[in-house]
Design a protein around this motif. Structure first.
Motif, short mmCIF file in Angstrom:
data_model
loop_
_atom_site.label_atom_id
_atom_site.label_comp_id
_atom_site.label_asym_id
_atom_site.label_seq_id
_atom_site.Cartn_x
_atom_site.Cartn_y
_atom_site.Cartn_z
N HIS A 79 0.82 -1.21 0.00
CA HIS A 79 0.00 0.00 0.00
C HIS A 79 0.86 1.26 0.00
O HIS A 79 1.94 1.30 0.59
CB HIS A 79 -0.91 0.03 1.22
CG HIS A 79 -1.93 -1.04 1.22
ND1 HIS A 79 -2.95 -1.10 2.12
CD2 HIS A 79 -2.10 -2.13 0.42
CE1 HIS A 79 -3.71 -2.15 1.89
NE2 HIS A 79 -3.20 -2.80 0.87
N ALA A 80 0.34 2.31 -0.63
CA ALA A 80 1.02 3.60 -0.62
C ALA A 80 0.89 4.25 0.75
O ALA A 80 1.80 4.95 1.20
CB ALA A 80 0.43 4.52 -1.69
N MET A 81 -0.24 4.02 1.42
CA MET A 81 -0.48 4.67 2.70
C MET A 81 -1.12 3.69 3.70
O MET A 81 -2.03 2.94 3.35
CB MET A 81 -1.42 5.88 2.53
CG MET A 81 -1.65 6.63 3.83
SD MET A 81 -2.58 8.15 3.60
CE MET A 81 -4.24 7.52 3.48
N ALA A 112 -4.60 9.69 -1.79
CA ALA A 112 -5.04 10.79 -2.64
C ALA A 112 -4.03 11.01 -3.76
O ALA A 112 -2.83 10.76 -3.58
CB ALA A 112 -5.21 12.06 -1.82
N PRO A 113 -4.48 11.48 -4.92
CA PRO A 113 -3.57 11.72 -6.04
C PRO A 113 -2.38 12.63 -5.69
O PRO A 113 -1.27 12.41 -6.19
CB PRO A 113 -4.45 12.37 -7.10
CG PRO A 113 -5.84 11.92 -6.78
CD PRO A 113 -5.87 11.77 -5.28
N GLN A 114 -2.58 13.61 -4.82
CA GLN A 114 -1.49 14.50 -4.43
C GLN A 114 -0.41 13.73 -3.68
O GLN A 114 0.79 13.96 -3.87
CB GLN A 114 -2.00 15.66 -3.55
CG GLN A 114 -2.99 16.55 -4.23
CD GLN A 114 -4.44 16.07 -4.05
OE1 GLN A 114 -4.73 14.90 -3.79
NE2 GLN A 114 -5.37 16.99 -4.20
N ILE A 115 -0.82 12.81 -2.81
CA ILE A 115 0.14 12.00 -2.05
C ILE A 115 0.87 11.04 -2.99
O ILE A 115 2.08 10.89 -2.91
CB ILE A 115 -0.56 11.24 -0.90
CG1 ILE A 115 -1.04 12.24 0.14
CG2 ILE A 115 0.37 10.20 -0.28
CD1 ILE A 115 -1.87 11.65 1.26
N ILE A 116 0.13 10.43 -3.91
CA ILE A 116 0.75 9.53 -4.89
C ILE A 116 1.78 10.30 -5.71
O ILE A 116 2.88 9.80 -5.97
CB ILE A 116 -0.31 8.87 -5.80
CG1 ILE A 116 -1.23 7.96 -4.97
CG2 ILE A 116 0.34 8.12 -6.95
CD1 ILE A 116 -0.53 6.81 -4.27
#
Length: 128
Positions: A79-81, A112-116
């Motif tokens: 997972h990314a987060m 969220a796209p900003q975090i990605i």
């Protein structure tokens, strides 16, 4: 603020307060596989001591987010987060204390796209 008598705790990379009374403690964990849950509690305790000494009531305490930005997957799920509230006796409790682990080596874009975008940028820099 971080560390106590006979104890050496590496300070975080940043401690930021926003206008909505939130505090973010951020630490970049490059190739440093540590017990993040234990490190979270150390940072949380230090921040709580800092804020309790200045608060007039418990409503003055900020929401606290401990954010670890890792170039490895701490839980190994891809997972990314990863997000969790504070844990007491094995159960998550809602006390305004949170931990976020961001993984630049993610396979599942569950943020969220900003975090990605930030994670992708970090990964590109690490790979160059």
């Amino acid at each position: 603020m971080f560390g106590g008598v006979g104890q050496r705790l590496e300070p975080p990379d940043a401690m930021i307060e926003d206008g909505e009374h939130n505090c973010y403690i951020i630490r970049y964990m490059q190739d440093r596989i540590e017990d993040l849950e234990q490190l979270r509690h150390c940072y949380q305790s230090a921040a709580d001591r800092y804020y309790f000494a200045r608060a007039e009531s418990s409503s003055d305490l900020p929401e606290l987010y401990i954010v670890f930005l890792c170039n490895y997957d701490y839980y190994g799920l891809g997972h990314a987060m990863y997000y969790m509230d504070d844990i007491y006796d094995g159960y998550e409790i809602d006390n305004g204390r949170h931990m976020v682990i961001l993984n630049s080596r993610y396979r599942v874009a569950n943020a969220a796209p900003q975090i990605i975008g930030v994670l992708d940028s970090i990964r590109a820099k690490e790979d160059s």
